[in-house]
Write a protein that holds these residues in place. Structure first.
Motif, PDB file in Angstrom:
ATOM      1  N   TYR A  70       0.768  -1.237   0.179  1.00  0.00           N
ATOM      2  CA  TYR A  70       0.100   0.109  -0.018  1.00  0.00           C
ATOM      3  C   TYR A  70       0.885   1.261   0.066  1.00  0.00           C
ATOM      4  O   TYR A  70       1.791   1.588   0.691  1.00  0.00           O
ATOM      5  N   GLY A  71       0.460   2.172  -0.825  1.00  0.00           N
ATOM      6  CA  GLY A  71       1.087   3.556  -0.917  1.00  0.00           C
ATOM      7  C   GLY A  71       0.076   4.471  -1.075  1.00  0.00           C
ATOM      8  O   GLY A  71      -1.048   4.150  -1.263  1.00  0.00           O
ATOM      9  N   ASN A  72       0.214   5.873  -0.686  1.00  0.00           N
ATOM     10  CA  ASN A  72      -0.710   6.862  -0.617  1.00  0.00           C
ATOM     11  C   ASN A  72      -1.431   7.066  -2.137  1.00  0.00           C
ATOM     12  O   ASN A  72      -2.488   7.592  -2.044  1.00  0.00           O
ATOM     13  N   LYS A  73      -0.602   6.794  -3.226  1.00  0.00           N
ATOM     14  CA  LYS A  73      -0.924   7.083  -4.326  1.00  0.00           C
ATOM     15  C   LYS A  73      -1.140   5.834  -4.913  1.00  0.00           C
ATOM     16  O   LYS A  73      -2.379   5.577  -5.760  1.00  0.00           O
ATOM     17  N   ARG A  74      -0.471   4.876  -4.994  1.00  0.00           N
ATOM     18  CA  ARG A  74      -0.457   3.497  -6.056  1.00  0.00           C
ATOM     19  C   ARG A  74      -0.604   2.452  -4.915  1.00  0.00           C
ATOM     20  O   ARG A  74       0.262   2.378  -3.830  1.00  0.00           O
ATOM     21  N   VAL A  75      -0.950   1.364  -5.311  1.00  0.00           N
ATOM     22  CA  VAL A  75      -1.087   0.091  -4.653  1.00  0.00           C
ATOM     23  C   VAL A  75      -0.488  -0.946  -5.369  1.00  0.00           C
ATOM     24  O   VAL A  75      -1.077  -1.300  -6.578  1.00  0.00           O
TER      25      VAL A  75
ATOM     26  N   LYS B 124       7.614   3.378 -11.168  1.00  0.00           N
ATOM     27  CA  LYS B 124       7.250   3.102  -9.854  1.00  0.00           C
ATOM     28  C   LYS B 124       6.029   2.015  -9.632  1.00  0.00           C
ATOM     29  O   LYS B 124       6.099   1.333  -8.740  1.00  0.00           O
ATOM     30  N   ALA B 125       5.341   2.009 -10.710  1.00  0.00           N
ATOM     31  CA  ALA B 125       4.290   0.754 -10.557  1.00  0.00           C
ATOM     32  C   ALA B 125       4.766  -0.479 -10.687  1.00  0.00           C
ATOM     33  O   ALA B 125       4.252  -1.188 -10.095  1.00  0.00           O
ATOM     34  N   THR B 126       5.853  -0.683 -11.675  1.00  0.00           N
ATOM     35  CA  THR B 126       6.660  -1.843 -11.540  1.00  0.00           C
ATOM     36  C   THR B 126       7.289  -2.221 -10.131  1.00  0.00           C
ATOM     37  O   THR B 126       7.096  -3.405  -9.776  1.00  0.00           O
ATOM     38  N   VAL B 127       7.927  -1.293  -9.614  1.00  0.00           N
ATOM     39  CA  VAL B 127       8.384  -1.608  -8.389  1.00  0.00           C
ATOM     40  C   VAL B 127       7.568  -1.899  -7.229  1.00  0.00           C
ATOM     41  O   VAL B 127       7.605  -2.695  -6.479  1.00  0.00           O
ATOM     42  N   ASP B 128       6.316  -1.214  -7.322  1.00  0.00           N
ATOM     43  CA  ASP B 128       5.019  -1.674  -6.409  1.00  0.00           C
ATOM     44  C   ASP B 128       4.420  -3.155  -6.463  1.00  0.00           C
ATOM     45  O   ASP B 128       4.527  -3.712  -5.647  1.00  0.00           O
ATOM     46  N   ARG B 129       4.386  -3.588  -7.784  1.00  0.00           N
ATOM     47  CA  ARG B 129       3.981  -4.943  -8.008  1.00  0.00           C
ATOM     48  C   ARG B 129       5.063  -5.940  -7.569  1.00  0.00           C
ATOM     49  O   ARG B 129       4.678  -7.006  -6.885  1.00  0.00           O
ATOM     50  N   VAL B 130       6.420  -5.520  -8.021  1.00  0.00           N
ATOM     51  CA  VAL B 130       7.547  -6.601  -7.425  1.00  0.00           C
ATOM     52  C   VAL B 130       7.453  -6.517  -6.004  1.00  0.00           C
ATOM     53  O   VAL B 130       7.672  -7.632  -5.351  1.00  0.00           O
ATOM     54  N   SER B 131       7.496  -5.258  -5.398  1.00  0.00           N
ATOM     55  CA  SER B 131       7.419  -5.328  -3.757  1.00  0.00           C
ATOM     56  C   SER B 131       6.149  -6.064  -3.264  1.00  0.00           C
ATOM     57  O   SER B 131       6.397  -6.756  -2.179  1.00  0.00           O
ATOM     58  N   ALA B 132       4.888  -5.893  -3.851  1.00  0.00           N
ATOM     59  CA  ALA B 132       3.932  -6.835  -3.288  1.00  0.00           C
ATOM     60  C   ALA B 132       4.390  -8.185  -3.495  1.00  0.00           C
ATOM     61  O   ALA B 132       3.974  -9.270  -2.793  1.00  0.00           O
ATOM     62  N   THR B 133       4.922  -8.619  -4.545  1.00  0.00           N
ATOM     63  CA  THR B 133       5.351 -10.115  -4.823  1.00  0.00           C
ATOM     64  C   THR B 133       6.110 -10.489  -3.825  1.00  0.00           C
ATOM     65  O   THR B 133       6.374 -11.611  -3.239  1.00  0.00           O
ATOM     66  N   LEU B 134       7.322  -9.663  -3.320  1.00  0.00           N
ATOM     67  CA  LEU B 134       8.373 -10.253  -2.299  1.00  0.00           C
ATOM     68  C   LEU B 134       7.466 -10.145  -0.892  1.00  0.00           C
ATOM     69  O   LEU B 134       7.652 -11.064  -0.129  1.00  0.00           O
ATOM     70  N   ILE B 135       6.503  -9.455  -0.604  1.00  0.00           N
ATOM     71  CA  ILE B 135       5.756  -9.256   0.611  1.00  0.00           C
ATOM     72  C   ILE B 135       5.018 -10.751   0.571  1.00  0.00           C
ATOM     73  O   ILE B 135       4.904 -11.378   1.497  1.00  0.00           O
TER      74      ILE B 135
END
Length: 136
Positions: free
Chosen positions: A9-14, A117-128
């Motif tokens: 979760y981020g304030n702008k993108r998830v 940043k959208a790609t980073v967010d998806r990869v971060s969610a995958t790592l979580i």
């Protein structure tokens, strides 16, 4: 057995990631605007039943709350209200963005794609999600 969906979760993108139906492999799913998160999850849950939600809880190096923690706590409350039948798990998300950049570099993504940043967010969610799967 339903899928497990992870949320960065981020304030702008998830950033979102999901498991396969056997809950073995975590893969990036999508990036949505934070205001559209619950509507997206409801629609997804109708198509693919979810057995759990996992959300990254931001903490600093001293294991204390960050500026973003209160927003994530609010999202967790809302998810538990909107999806009472789906367990919501919180997991430490320290270093996921840094690990996401390293994984994208190791995976051969171009500099342009690594800056998205959208790609980073998806990869971060995958790592979580992968971290959650390994901790079970």
């Amino acid at each position: 057995m339903g899928r497990i969906l992870a949320i960065d979760y981020g304030n702008k993108r998830v950033g979102l990631a999901v498991t396969d139906p056997l809950q073995l492999i975590a893969t990036p799913l999508d990036t949505v605007h934070s205001q559209d998160l619950v509507a997206y999850l409801k629609a997804y849950h109708l198509r693919e039943p979810l057995s759990a939600l996992v959300i990254g809880m931001p903490k600093n190096l001293q294991n204390e709350a960050t500026d973003s923690t209160s927003a994530v706590v609010g999202v967790v409350r809302r998810l538990r209200k909107e999806f009472p039948e789906v367990p919501v798990h919180e997991i430490d998300e320290r270093f996921t963005s840094r690990m996401a950049h390293a994984a994208m570099l190791a995976g051969g993504l171009s500099k342009k794609d690594r800056r998205d940043k959208a790609t980073v967010d998806r990869v971060s969610a995958t790592l979580i999600l992968q971290s959650f799967l390994e901790s079970r």
